[in-house]
Each structure stands twice: as C-alpha cells, then as structure tokens.
Design an enzyme around this catalytic site. Sequence first.
Site, PDB file in Angstrom:
ATOM      1  N   SER A   1       0.868  -1.187   0.000  1.00  0.00           N
ATOM      2  CA  SER A   1       0.000   0.000   0.000  1.00  0.00           C
ATOM      3  C   SER A   1       0.899   1.229   0.000  1.00  0.00           C
ATOM      4  O   SER A   1       2.060   1.159   0.434  1.00  0.00           O
ATOM      5  CB  SER A   1      -0.842   0.021   1.279  1.00  0.00           C
TER       6      SER A   1
ATOM      7  N   TYR B   1      -2.832  -1.007  10.360  1.00  0.00           N
ATOM      8  CA  TYR B   1      -2.713  -1.213   8.900  1.00  0.00           C
ATOM      9  C   TYR B   1      -1.377  -0.668   8.384  1.00  0.00           C
ATOM     10  O   TYR B   1      -0.649  -1.357   7.655  1.00  0.00           O
ATOM     11  CB  TYR B   1      -3.890  -0.508   8.209  1.00  0.00           C
TER      12      TYR B   1
HETATM   13  C1  BGC Z   1      -6.222   1.394   1.820  1.00  0.00           C
HETATM   14  C2  BGC Z   1      -7.398   2.201   1.327  1.00  0.00           C
HETATM   15  C3  BGC Z   1      -6.983   3.645   1.074  1.00  0.00           C
HETATM   16  C4  BGC Z   1      -5.712   3.720   0.243  1.00  0.00           C
HETATM   17  C5  BGC Z   1      -5.191   5.130   0.078  1.00  0.00           C
HETATM   18  C6  BGC Z   1      -5.090   1.545   0.852  1.00  0.00           C
HETATM   19  O1  BGC Z   1      -4.005   0.749   1.214  1.00  0.00           O
HETATM   20  O2  BGC Z   1      -6.616   0.024   1.967  1.00  0.00           O
HETATM   21  O3  BGC Z   1      -8.447   2.167   2.283  1.00  0.00           O
HETATM   22  O4  BGC Z   1      -8.035   4.304   0.386  1.00  0.00           O
HETATM   23  O5  BGC Z   1      -4.717   2.911   0.811  1.00  0.00           O
HETATM   24  O6  BGC Z   1      -5.188   5.827   1.296  1.00  0.00           O
END
Ligand code: BGC
Length: 284
Positions: free
Chosen positions: A169, A182
């Site tokens: 991410s 996360y």
């Molecule tokens: C998340 C999303 C988010 C995106 C940008 C991703 O890794 O799961 O919820 O919209 O990152 O912030």
Amino acid sequence: MNEITINLPNVVMPICSEVKMLKGQKALVTGANSGIGKGVVLELAKAGADVVINYRGGEQAALELVEQVKKCGVNVFAFQADVSNENEVKAMFEKTFKEFGTIDILVNNAGLQKDAPIDEMTLEQWNTVINVNLTGQFLCAREAVKEFKRRGVIADISCSAGKIIHISSVHEVIPWAGHVNYAASKGGVMLMMKSIAQEVAPFRIRVNSISPGAIRTPINTSAWETKEAYDDLMKLIPYKRIGEVDDIGRAAAWLASDYADYINGTSIYIDGGMTLYPGFATGG
Ligand code: BGC
C-alpha cells in the site's frame, strides 16, 4: 492553478488479451474473490496463466470468478483458506501442487483494515490486521519459495525460478492516523519483501511489491461513494481520478512476466501520484 475536474476514461483492454506473456505459468492469488485480488486474477488469466483463487469468505463470488476465468481458456480452481492459519496455507499449496504440479507466481494480496484511534484500538484489532496482512504474506511466501528453490528455472516457462508479488500500500511509506495497525502491517511488508528478495535473488527468484493508492474496492467505499468523499479524495491524488482494480491487475501481470525480469526488491507505487506529497503542489 486550474484544477482538472473531468473524469478521464480508463484504458479498456480486450477480454482475453492476445499477448499470452504468462502462458503455461501457474499462479496463486490470495484474497482473490473481490477487489484488487479479483482484478489481478482476471489479468493473469488473460495473459495465459492458470490460476488458484484463494478466498476466506464469499464462496459464491469465488465460484462466479472461476466461471469467468474459464472463458480465457486457462485452468482455474477456488480454494478456501485463511492466510493467517499455517495449516490452511500448507493445505492450499499442497492442493495447488496436486492440481497444477507446481507454482510460478504468488500474488500475496489478502488484506484487511480494522480502523480505530490508537487509544481505542483493541489488541484483537491490532492482531487481526498484523496476522492477515503481514504474517499471512510471510506464510504464503515461505511455501512458494520452498517450491521455487526445489524446482528451479524451467527455461521454456520463464527465465526466473519464481515470482512473488506482495500487494502492499502507499501506507508502507505514508503514515496513516487512525490506521496504525494497517500502516504498521504494510511498513512490515515493505522490509519483509526487500529482505526476502535479497535472500532469494541468487536462486533466480524475484520478489517485489505493488503498492496501490486509493483503488475503487469494498475496503475503502467510504472514501469514494459520495460526491463529497470523492472530491475530498481527489485532493490527495494529483492525477485526479480514483484507481480501478485493472490498473493494478495489468501491472501485476507484467511484473510477473519475463518482460520485468530485471526488477527485483522494488515497490511499484500505483497511486495516481498520491506519494508525491500533493500538499506541496501549491505550498511549502
Ligand atoms: C487502503 C485504502 C486507502 C488507500 C489510500 C489503501 O491501502 O486500503 O483504504 O483508500 O490505501 O489511502
């Protein structure tokens, strides 16, 4: 500065691509029955790979995807397993070897969010996210590497002994208030990916990440479903559109192919420029 507000159309690719750059390769995609995982499955299949669709819940969606993938003329099956459970992961790889003989491509995609302010975050929310997003990727990578090392390079199939693509991410580098579990999991994925890549490169195994920004999927509905939310989101995206799952799928198919053979230990950000510190476009 003028803001571009028009929604430009996305690239439209034919249903089953003519370029079979993954012909004869066997791929396993985790968390594959929806969102980014589903987009990746479809692009790998279009490129000629046989595919295992891993899912945890949502069997119906997985079975529907199996039918869709069959239209590309490749072999496919769905397998239910929780990637954070060691025995279930082992069983999934055993089934893959039984059906397909081996594996060439692992796409470590399964992931989730359990958001809360730090002072309200429960240990369960923390553990669930770390277990699925980080430990789950470790468990699957370990099984894949064992097989890649055992089998080695089969030159007719690929010049590499195996490819792992971690779906990370932008939050592996962008801190994210209210989402510390996360962001910590994705920061972990980044150094896990690079460390595995360094370790297994001499075996001709390639390990990379794709780090998506905001992609239109069920994980982040609240960030794009209303006009207000979408407009707010655009402040974070210089390219002024949300990402679609095939933006990620197409990159994954290419990254898994021999066209990308010299790419190893890298995160590819697919984010419309979200990692470019958009606030500095007019400030600083
Ligand atoms: C998340 C999303 C988010 C995106 C940008 C991703 O890794 O799961 O919820 O919209 O990152 O912030």
